[in-house]
Design a protein around this motif. Structure first.
Motif, PDB file in Angstrom:
ATOM      1  N   MET A   1      14.492   9.725  22.755  1.00 36.05           N
ATOM      2  CA  MET A   1      15.867   9.979  22.414  1.00 36.05           C
ATOM      3  C   MET A   1      16.744   9.215  23.400  1.00 36.05           C
ATOM      4  SD  MET A   1      17.898  13.669  22.959  1.00 36.05           S
ATOM      5  CE  MET A   1      16.485  14.572  22.545  1.00 36.05           C
ATOM      6  N   GLN A   2      17.747   8.541  22.875  1.00 34.36           N
ATOM      7  CA  GLN A   2      18.694   7.812  23.712  1.00 34.36           C
ATOM      8  C   GLN A   2      20.074   8.434  23.547  1.00 34.36           C
ATOM      9  OE1 GLN A   2      18.420   3.519  23.954  1.00 34.36           O
ATOM     10  NE2 GLN A   2      20.626   3.356  23.714  1.00 34.36           N
ATOM     11  N   VAL A   3      20.741   8.679  24.679  1.00 36.77           N
ATOM     12  CA  VAL A   3      22.039   9.346  24.672  1.00 36.77           C
ATOM     13  C   VAL A   3      22.989   8.567  25.571  1.00 36.77           C
ATOM     14  CG1 VAL A   3      23.224  11.504  25.177  1.00 36.77           C
ATOM     15  CG2 VAL A   3      20.869  11.552  24.391  1.00 36.77           C
ATOM     16  N   ASN A   4      24.209   8.342  25.113  1.00 37.05           N
ATOM     17  CA  ASN A   4      25.205   7.696  25.958  1.00 37.05           C
ATOM     18  C   ASN A   4      25.674   8.674  27.033  1.00 37.05           C
ATOM     19  OD1 ASN A   4      25.531   4.970  25.126  1.00 37.05           O
ATOM     20  ND2 ASN A   4      26.436   5.726  23.227  1.00 37.05           N
ATOM     21  N   LEU A   5      26.156   8.143  28.135  1.00 34.42           N
ATOM     22  CA  LEU A   5      26.507   8.957  29.297  1.00 34.42           C
ATOM     23  C   LEU A   5      27.548  10.032  28.985  1.00 34.42           C
ATOM     24  CD1 LEU A   5      26.546   6.270  32.123  1.00 34.42           C
ATOM     25  CD2 LEU A   5      24.866   8.063  31.748  1.00 34.42           C
ATOM     26  N   LEU A   6      28.556   9.705  28.227  1.00 32.86           N
ATOM     27  CA  LEU A   6      29.591  10.699  27.914  1.00 32.86           C
ATOM     28  C   LEU A   6      28.990  11.893  27.175  1.00 32.86           C
ATOM     29  CD1 LEU A   6      32.524  11.541  28.004  1.00 32.86           C
ATOM     30  CD2 LEU A   6      32.876  10.298  25.873  1.00 32.86           C
ATOM     31  N   GLU A   7      28.141  11.607  26.208  1.00 35.97           N
ATOM     32  CA  GLU A   7      27.470  12.676  25.462  1.00 35.97           C
ATOM     33  C   GLU A   7      26.514  13.454  26.370  1.00 35.97           C
ATOM     34  OE1 GLU A   7      24.585  13.315  21.577  1.00 35.97           O
ATOM     35  OE2 GLU A   7      25.286  11.307  22.078  1.00 35.97           O
ATOM     36  N   ALA A   8      25.830  12.742  27.271  1.00 32.46           N
ATOM     37  CA  ALA A   8      24.872  13.381  28.179  1.00 32.46           C
ATOM     38  C   ALA A   8      25.575  14.370  29.104  1.00 32.46           C
ATOM     39  CB  ALA A   8      24.131  12.322  28.991  1.00 32.46           C
ATOM     40  N   LEU A  26      16.484   8.859  27.380  1.00 32.06           N
ATOM     41  CA  LEU A  26      17.072   7.683  28.009  1.00 32.06           C
ATOM     42  C   LEU A  26      18.584   7.850  28.040  1.00 32.06           C
ATOM     43  CD1 LEU A  26      15.092   4.829  26.243  1.00 32.06           C
ATOM     44  CD2 LEU A  26      14.782   5.660  28.562  1.00 32.06           C
ATOM     45  N   LEU A  27      19.183   7.558  29.179  1.00 36.03           N
ATOM     46  CA  LEU A  27      20.635   7.576  29.306  1.00 36.03           C
ATOM     47  C   LEU A  27      21.130   6.143  29.181  1.00 36.03           C
ATOM     48  CD1 LEU A  27      21.013  10.039  32.318  1.00 36.03           C
ATOM     49  CD2 LEU A  27      21.041  10.548  29.875  1.00 36.03           C
ATOM     50  N   ALA A  28      22.154   5.962  28.360  1.00 37.17           N
ATOM     51  CA  ALA A  28      22.645   4.610  28.096  1.00 37.17           C
ATOM     52  C   ALA A  28      24.132   4.502  28.413  1.00 37.17           C
ATOM     53  CB  ALA A  28      22.404   4.256  26.635  1.00 37.17           C
ATOM     54  N   ARG A  29      24.522   3.300  28.811  1.00 37.15           N
ATOM     55  CA  ARG A  29      25.941   2.977  28.998  1.00 37.15           C
ATOM     56  C   ARG A  29      26.261   1.891  27.973  1.00 37.15           C
ATOM     57  NH1 ARG A  29      26.325   1.919  34.345  1.00 37.15           N
ATOM     58  NH2 ARG A  29      27.132   3.988  34.780  1.00 37.15           N
ATOM     59  N   PRO A  33      20.249   1.108  27.753  1.00 40.87           N
ATOM     60  CA  PRO A  33      19.586   2.094  28.612  1.00 40.87           C
ATOM     61  C   PRO A  33      19.720   1.738  30.094  1.00 40.87           C
ATOM     62  CG  PRO A  33      18.154   1.455  26.808  1.00 40.87           C
ATOM     63  CD  PRO A  33      19.329   0.523  26.789  1.00 40.87           C
ATOM     64  N   VAL A  34      20.091   2.751  30.906  1.00 36.97           N
ATOM     65  CA  VAL A  34      20.263   2.520  32.347  1.00 36.97           C
ATOM     66  C   VAL A  34      19.473   3.512  33.191  1.00 36.97           C
ATOM     67  CG1 VAL A  34      22.532   1.424  32.145  1.00 36.97           C
ATOM     68  CG2 VAL A  34      22.382   3.898  32.399  1.00 36.97           C
ATOM     69  N   ALA A  35      19.031   4.629  32.607  1.00 36.91           N
ATOM     70  CA  ALA A  35      18.295   5.628  33.379  1.00 36.91           C
ATOM     71  C   ALA A  35      17.439   6.454  32.431  1.00 36.91           C
ATOM     72  CB  ALA A  35      19.251   6.530  34.144  1.00 36.91           C
ATOM     73  N   LYS A  36      16.492   7.185  33.029  1.00 38.75           N
ATOM     74  CA  LYS A  36      15.600   8.032  32.248  1.00 38.75           C
ATOM     75  C   LYS A  36      15.522   9.395  32.922  1.00 38.75           C
ATOM     76  CE  LYS A  36      11.646   6.204  31.102  1.00 38.75           C
ATOM     77  NZ  LYS A  36      10.229   5.793  31.083  1.00 38.75           N
TER      78      LYS A  36
END
Length: 83
Positions: A1-8, A26-29, A33-36
């Motif tokens: 699952m990939q989620v943008n930072l604002l949603e995270a 996965l955290l995405a900007r 993807p930039v972090a897990k």
């Protein structure tokens, strides 16, 4: 699952629960993807004696001569080789 930072930021608790269930998060900007988020693992500490027999040491490690050499290394005797 990939989620943008604002949603995270808004769904952190549910994302942590997903990781606990075994999902990869996965955290995405901006979609990149930039972090897990990964499960926490405790450090594995070996019990006392776990290295017994695995490390080689000299038979004379505690001799008077060796002790004198170590003492000279710490206190100096004026005969130390030049570095």
């Amino acid at each position: 699952m990939q989620v943008n930072l604002l949603e995270a930021k808004n769904r952190l608790s549910s994302l942590v629960a997903a990781v606990e269930r075994g999902e990869e998060v996965l955290l995405a900007r901006n979609g990149v993807p930039v972090a897990k988020i990964v499960p926490y693992e405790r450090a594995r500490v070996k019990p006392p004696g776990a290295w017994k027999g695995l490390v080689a040491r000299s038979a004379d490690w505690n001799s008077a001569e060796t002790q004198a050499q170590v003492e000279n290394l710490f206190l100096g005797d004026g005969d130390a080789p030049a570095a």
